[in-house]
Design a protein around this motif. Structure first.
Motif, short mmCIF file in Angstrom:
data_model
loop_
_atom_site.label_atom_id
_atom_site.label_comp_id
_atom_site.label_asym_id
_atom_site.label_seq_id
_atom_site.Cartn_x
_atom_site.Cartn_y
_atom_site.Cartn_z
N ILE A 115 0.82 -1.21 0.00
CA ILE A 115 0.00 0.00 0.00
C ILE A 115 0.86 1.27 0.00
O ILE A 115 0.75 2.11 -0.90
CB ILE A 115 -0.97 0.01 1.19
CG1 ILE A 115 -2.01 -1.12 1.03
CG2 ILE A 115 -1.66 1.37 1.34
CD1 ILE A 115 -2.99 -1.24 2.19
N LEU A 116 1.73 1.41 1.01
CA LEU A 116 2.54 2.63 1.10
C LEU A 116 3.54 2.71 -0.05
O LEU A 116 3.79 3.80 -0.58
CB LEU A 116 3.27 2.69 2.44
CG LEU A 116 2.37 2.75 3.68
CD1 LEU A 116 3.20 2.83 4.95
CD2 LEU A 116 1.41 3.93 3.60
N GLY A 117 4.09 1.57 -0.46
CA GLY A 117 5.02 1.55 -1.59
C GLY A 117 4.34 1.99 -2.88
O GLY A 117 4.88 2.80 -3.64
N PHE A 147 -6.67 -2.27 -2.27
CA PHE A 147 -6.51 -0.86 -1.90
C PHE A 147 -5.56 -0.16 -2.88
O PHE A 147 -5.74 1.02 -3.17
CB PHE A 147 -5.97 -0.73 -0.46
CG PHE A 147 -6.09 0.67 0.07
CD1 PHE A 147 -7.28 1.11 0.64
CD2 PHE A 147 -5.03 1.56 -0.02
CE1 PHE A 147 -7.41 2.42 1.11
CE2 PHE A 147 -5.15 2.86 0.45
CZ PHE A 147 -6.34 3.29 1.02
N CYS A 148 -4.58 -0.89 -3.41
CA CYS A 148 -3.69 -0.31 -4.43
C CYS A 148 -4.49 0.10 -5.67
O CYS A 148 -4.22 1.14 -6.28
CB CYS A 148 -2.60 -1.31 -4.81
SG CYS A 148 -1.38 -1.60 -3.53
N ILE A 175 -9.90 10.94 -3.52
CA ILE A 175 -8.50 11.12 -3.15
C ILE A 175 -8.36 11.49 -1.68
O ILE A 175 -7.38 11.11 -1.03
CB ILE A 175 -7.82 12.18 -4.06
CG1 ILE A 175 -6.30 12.18 -3.83
CG2 ILE A 175 -8.44 13.56 -3.82
CD1 ILE A 175 -5.61 10.93 -4.21
N GLU A 176 -9.37 12.21 -1.12
CA GLU A 176 -9.31 12.59 0.30
C GLU A 176 -9.37 11.33 1.18
O GLU A 176 -8.65 11.21 2.18
CB GLU A 176 -10.45 13.53 0.67
CG GLU A 176 -10.32 14.94 0.11
CD GLU A 176 -10.72 15.02 -1.37
OE1 GLU A 176 -11.36 14.05 -1.86
OE2 GLU A 176 -10.37 16.02 -2.02
N ALA A 219 -6.53 7.58 4.68
CA ALA A 219 -6.18 6.18 4.98
C ALA A 219 -4.67 5.98 5.01
O ALA A 219 -4.15 5.25 5.86
CB ALA A 219 -6.81 5.26 3.94
N ILE A 220 -3.97 6.63 4.10
CA ILE A 220 -2.50 6.51 4.06
C ILE A 220 -1.89 7.00 5.37
O ILE A 220 -0.94 6.40 5.91
CB ILE A 220 -1.91 7.28 2.86
CG1 ILE A 220 -2.30 6.59 1.54
CG2 ILE A 220 -0.40 7.40 2.97
CD1 ILE A 220 -1.77 5.19 1.36
#
Length: 614
Positions: free
Chosen positions: A387-389, A426-427, A576-577, A582-583
């Motif tokens: 996800i973060l990557g 989620f990606c 996008i918000e 979530a990020i």
């Protein structure tokens, strides 16, 4: 060189004989003494003339095993020139030295000499061609693979018949081996049964056997193992035959007796993807492939190289695979500008630096953790890497105005029942949301299991078979979609050409394959009988594993593309918000327990149902 000297010597002898016979024929074998004297003073000059013109017309530089009409014309031209000079020589020698004109040969001697020399010199050369051709034929036979067949039953008879009927198979059968003493010394279709297994090593060494085929489909595992252990002492090229059930219909074929090809286990014809719309977004562009050292990433890089990119950037955290790919590219694509970058997609600052320095035009994001059971017990790392990557790379693509961003997704992202599938879903949401606010075209490509990729089921099955079993399958009814590595890479690249932004592309992968049938096929192709030689053991579904995988979330939203095997799921409303909020929560994973992380994933991916099996 030695061969050329021999031919020159042979030419000298033939010229001498041809001139003498020409003289005899002209004078009805009653040659006047004056002409005998002229013959004696002419022999050496005529030989010199002949050798000179033969060299001039390259008769000693031709490879005569390829002799044709052109070489025959060269002989005619050479002997014509020789005779013209010989006639001139006759006039000169008789008028200036011997002073007797009648000593020179009449024109008819020259005509007969010309004819005989053409026939003799041409004949000997075409004779050499025949001999050379014969030697080539013998060498071709020797170049055929010397084959020893183990077993002298019905299967061997069918196998021999096919090899004899199909010359292109390139086998020379040296004999048969069988433990039945009553068969030894007899023949099958002209092939002799040489002896029992004790002679295998001797026969192989004496006949320089290149390959052994085991035509014993019904033999028990212990006997086959004993014979294989003997065969392995003399050659590694050992092939075996499928089950005895195919012999009844004469279905045994040499092409069945081969090493395992995982593509044969696909259960459908390989899908060939065309290159339409690819050139315009790949050619002359800087291409970044994250996870470029992995199975899918490396194949994407190979396929991209065919479309003349300006530069290929291969990014991977694991240096060994990336290094191997770089060496492969140095060999196979030396003209391609390429660079291997060792970095983690988790490192936001490093990814930003890479984008700022190299300014990629297209990004293929293949970097991800993909093993379902491992991610179930390593939830935090699945979130950080997947996800973060993905968020780091996708945001840099937007910041540096990349033309296209293609995410590698999976069928496990559809109604996920495991952490890996949930993170990949989620990606998909990330790229669809960023697509709404970016000039970059973001798309995802979703496909099933890839045959032969690192960590896939095929290598596991093969290792289990090599150890004698059992082959482990989680459930008798479990099915999966399969595709080859090449298909997966081509689909990803093709999808980039179709991309308008926000789509999820899906490949029509045919019918799902039952894992137990895949295991049976692989055991059979390895020369064993399922459930007899190699057992199949059911071990139960693993955490998060489904019985049936899906490729689409909503079939109603499915539309076609220009390729009849590629479909697209239209973009969903993405916020996008929501993604950015979530990020922020996901960035706190190191301070959360496993259960808290699972609960967070469930909140952000509503379709994730933990451990649900279909």
């Amino acid at each position: 060189m030695e061969k050329d000297k021999r031919i020159i010597f042979i030419d000298m002898i033939l010229i001498l004989i041809s001139l003498y016979i020409a003289m005899l024929l002209r004078f009805d074998f009653r040659v006047p003494p004056g002409y005998i004297e002229f013959f004696k003073v002419s022999v050496i000059p005529v030989m010199i003339f002949t050798i000179f013109f033969n060299m001039l017309f390259k008769l000693y530089s031709n490879i005569w095993k390829y002799a044709s009409i052109e070489e025959l014309l060269s002989i005619i031209f050479s002997m014509t020139a020789t005779n013209i000079v010989f006639i001139m020589y006759g006039y000169v020698i008789t008028h200036t030295l011997l002073k007797y004109q009648f000593f020179r040969f009449p024109l008819t001697v020259h005509i007969i000499f010309w004819l005989l020399s053409v026939i003799s010199l041409g004949g000997v050369r075409f004779f050499f061609r025949i001999i050379e051709g014969s030697n080539i034929g013998e060498k071709a036979v020797r170049r055929k693979k010397n084959l020893l067949i183990i077993g002298a039953g019905d299967a061997a008879a069918i196998l021999i018949k096919e090899i004899k009927n199909k010359a292109g198979l390139n086998y020379k059968i040296v004999g048969l081996i069988d433990d039945n003493e009553k068969k030894i010394g007899k023949t099958i279709h002209g092939i002799k049964i040489l002896g029992n297994r004790d002679l295998i090593i001797q026969v192989c060494r004496t006949n320089r056997v290149d390959e052994i085929m085991l035509a014993m489909p019904s033999v028990d595992k212990v006997t086959k193992s004993e014979i294989l252990n003997i065969c392995k002492q003399v050659t590694k090229n050992i092939k075996t035959m499928p089950g005895i059930y195919k012999i009844a219909d004469d279905e045994i074929a040499v092409n069945k007796m081969r090493d395992i090809d995982i593509n044969d286990l696909l259960g459908r014809e390989s899908i060939k993807l065309d290159s339409k719309n690819i050139d315009k977004y790949i050619k002359g562009k800087n291409i970044l492939v994250t996870g470029g050292g992995g199975s899918i990433g490396s194949e994407i890089a190979r396929q991209i190289a065919k479309f003349e990119p300006k530069k290929i950037l291969i990014l991977d955290i694991y240096e060994n695979n990336a290094y191997d790919l770089e060496m492969e590219f140095n060999r196979n694509y030396p003209h391609i500008d390429k660079q291997v970058i060792i970095a983690s997609v988790r490192d936001k600052a490093r990814i930003n630096q890479i984008f700022k320095e190299h300014r990629p035009d297209v990004v293929f994001h293949a970097a991800a953790h993909k093993h379902v059971p491992l991610m179930e017990s390593n939830v935090g790392d699945a979130i950080k890497n997947n996800i973060l990557g993905t968020y780091n790379v996708a945001m840099c693509a937007n910041k540096y105005r990349v033309d296209k961003f293609v995410l590698i997704s999976t069928d496990k992202a559809v109604n996920p029942t495991n952490i890996m599938g949930a993170t990949k879903r989620f990606c998909e949401l990330i790229i669809q949301a960023i697509n709404e606010v970016s000039e970059t075209d973001y798309v995802a490509v979703r496909f099933g299991n890839v045959l032969g990729s690192n960590g896939s089921v095929i290598p596991l099955f093969k290792k289990q078979i090599e150890k004698g079993g059992p082959v482990t399958v989680t459930h008798p009814e479990i099915t999966r979609f399969f595709m080859t590595i090449q298909e997966a890479a081509q689909l990803v690249i093709q999808a980039g050409g179709f991309a308008e932004g926000g789509e999820i592309f899906v490949l029509d992968m045919g019918k799902p394959v039952k894992m137990v049938e895949l295991a049976r096929d692989l055991i059979t192709l390895s020369g064993f009988k399922p459930d007899k030689d190699i057992k199949i053991e059911f071990i139960g579904l693993r955490p998060g594993e489904k019985l049936y995988e899906e490729l689409l979330i909503d079939e109603a939203g499915l539309t076609t593309t220009d390729h009849n095997k590629i479909f697209v799921e239209k973009p969903k409303d993405a916020n996008i918000e929501f993604i950015e909020e979530a990020i922020k929560e996901f960035m706190n994973v190191d301070n959360m327990s496993r259960e808290e992380l699972i609960k967070l994933i469930q909140e952000k991916v509503p379709t994730y149902v933990r451990n649900k099996c279909y």
